[in-house]
Design an enzyme around this catalytic site. Structure first.
Site, PDB file in Angstrom:
ATOM      1  N   HIS A  14       0.814  -1.216   0.000  1.00 24.53           N
ATOM      2  CA  HIS A  14       0.000   0.000   0.000  1.00 24.53           C
ATOM      3  C   HIS A  14       0.853   1.273   0.000  1.00 24.53           C
ATOM      4  CE1 HIS A  14       0.268  -0.424   4.546  1.00 24.53           C
ATOM      5  NE2 HIS A  14       0.447   0.893   4.434  1.00 24.53           N
ATOM      6  N   ASP A  20       0.034  -7.631   1.236  1.00 21.93           N
ATOM      7  CA  ASP A  20       0.484  -6.256   1.455  1.00 21.93           C
ATOM      8  C   ASP A  20       2.013  -6.185   1.457  1.00 21.93           C
ATOM      9  OD1 ASP A  20       0.291  -3.556   1.722  1.00 21.93           O
ATOM     10  OD2 ASP A  20      -0.329  -3.565   3.832  1.00 21.93           O
ATOM     11  N   SER A  51       4.759   2.280   7.899  1.00 25.98           N
ATOM     12  CA  SER A  51       4.374   1.211   6.984  1.00 25.98           C
ATOM     13  C   SER A  51       5.577   0.638   6.254  1.00 25.98           C
ATOM     14  CB  SER A  51       3.378   1.726   5.934  1.00 25.98           C
ATOM     15  OG  SER A  51       2.073   1.681   6.396  1.00 25.98           O
TER      16      SER A  51
END
Length: 354
Positions: free
Chosen positions: A107, A137, A215
């Site tokens: 993402h 992911d 992230s």
């Protein structure tokens, strides 16, 4: 799964020309240091060697292999002044090998036209996206120019972690590159919702502070080895509430191996919605039309108590049994229906993209 799960990518939309987005954040940290923070004590200035196994030692050992990632994607919309909009996402990642492969979350780089990797020493290198997998992911990048002396991080095992074990997160929350936080393993075998809506199993729960920009960064064990990829937080406010999640390193490795070989990642697919049966087993809530489960004759209300010769205690067990197999494999299920028990053999399909 918690309805307040929040991906940790930091997003900034800005026009191509000018803009002072984020100035409010920097204004808060640009103030002059408080006089109380200064000291003339000679003890403060003496050289200090990080104790082996300490957070400081692990940080010094691993920070050369931790990176900040900036992904830019052009938009079709115009701002009020007629300028083309551009979106920038920032996240974290780490160096996987000496060939210049870098790992991050899918993402973070989703839809990116340009990707830049920044090292702790300030060096910035352009990167290409080798491949991504929205179901896990995970994204694999390749540096266009591999710096000399590049330092890959060592990989550990999430399966060997115990609840209460210390862990360390390094990343770039809010663009503050090289930020380290620490905590413990708060839970194991949690579930995350992947960007494509499917489930990521086996996630590590930690109370190490994670925020937007973390992230894709590494979660490290007490030996400085990567045991997970920081990905989401559970938060009503959108900020850190002490519940963060990392994708297990075993999942990351499995996906990266397939992406590096130029392939796409494929997952076995049954085609049912699952819950936990009150008396034990995985209860089928619904069956997707045309799916392998539908073709095999599974029905809503069926309770699966064994799969591939192994006992099934709940829905998670059956998800794992399917996930451990490949498309095209057969899976023998022992099913309870209307007071009777029957055996149904399913030929697993390939998970659809939506």
């Amino acid at each position: 799964m918690n309805k307040y799960l929040v991906p940790l990518v930091a997003l900034l939309a800005a026009a191509v020309l000018g803009g002072v987005a984020g100035a409010g954040i920097w204004a808060a940290v640009d103030d002059d240091p408080s006089p109380a923070a200064a000291t003339t004590s000679a003890a403060v200035n003496r050289p200090v060697t990080a104790r082996e196994g300490s957070i400081a030692a692990i940080y010094e050992q691993t920070i050369p292999g931790v990176v900040e990632i900036t992904a830019q994607s052009g938009g079709s919309s115009l701002d009020p002044f007629g300028q083309q909009q551009q979106q920038t996402a920032t996240g974290s990642g780490w160096v996987l090998d000496a060939d210049g492969h870098v790992v991050t979350n899918q993402h973070v780089v989703d839809g990116a036209d340009e990707v830049t990797v920044k090292f702790h020493d300030g060096k910035e290198v352009a990167a290409t996206v080798v491949g991504t997998d929205a179901s896990a992911d995970v994204a694999l990048l390749q540096l266009k120019d591999v710096p000399s002396g590049i330092q890959p991080l060592r990989l550990g095992s999430s399966e060997s972690l115990r609840i209460g074990d210390p862990v360390i997160a390094i990343g770039s929350p809010f663009g503050l590159e090289g930020t380290v936080t620490s905590g413990i393993v708060s839970g194991k075998d949690r579930q995350l919702r992947a960007p494509d809506g499917f489930t990521i199993d086996g996630a590590i729960q930690t109370d190490a502070a994670l925020n937007h920009g973390n992230s894709g960064g590494p979660l490290l064990d007490a030996d400085g080895r990567v045991v997970g990829m920081n990905s989401q937080i559970a938060s009503e406010s959108g900020g850190n509430d002490g519940v963060g999640y990392a994708i297990p390193i075993e999942t990351v490795q499995k996906v990266v191996d397939q992406l590096a070989s130029g392939g796409t990642v494929q997952y076995a697919f049954l085609g049912v919605e699952l819950g936990d049966a009150s008396g034990g087993g995985a209860q089928i809530g619904s069956v997707r039309s045309g799916s392998p489960a539908d073709d095999a004759g599974l029905q809503a209300g069926d309770v699966v108590v064994r799969a591939g010769g192994e006992d099934i205690a709940n829905g998670d067990d059956l998800r794992k049994a399917v996930g451990d197999r490949k498309p095209g494999d057969t899976l023998e299920l022992e099913v309870k229906r209307d007071g009777a028990t029957k055996t149904i053999t399913v030929t697993l399909g390939t998970r659809p993209t939506s």
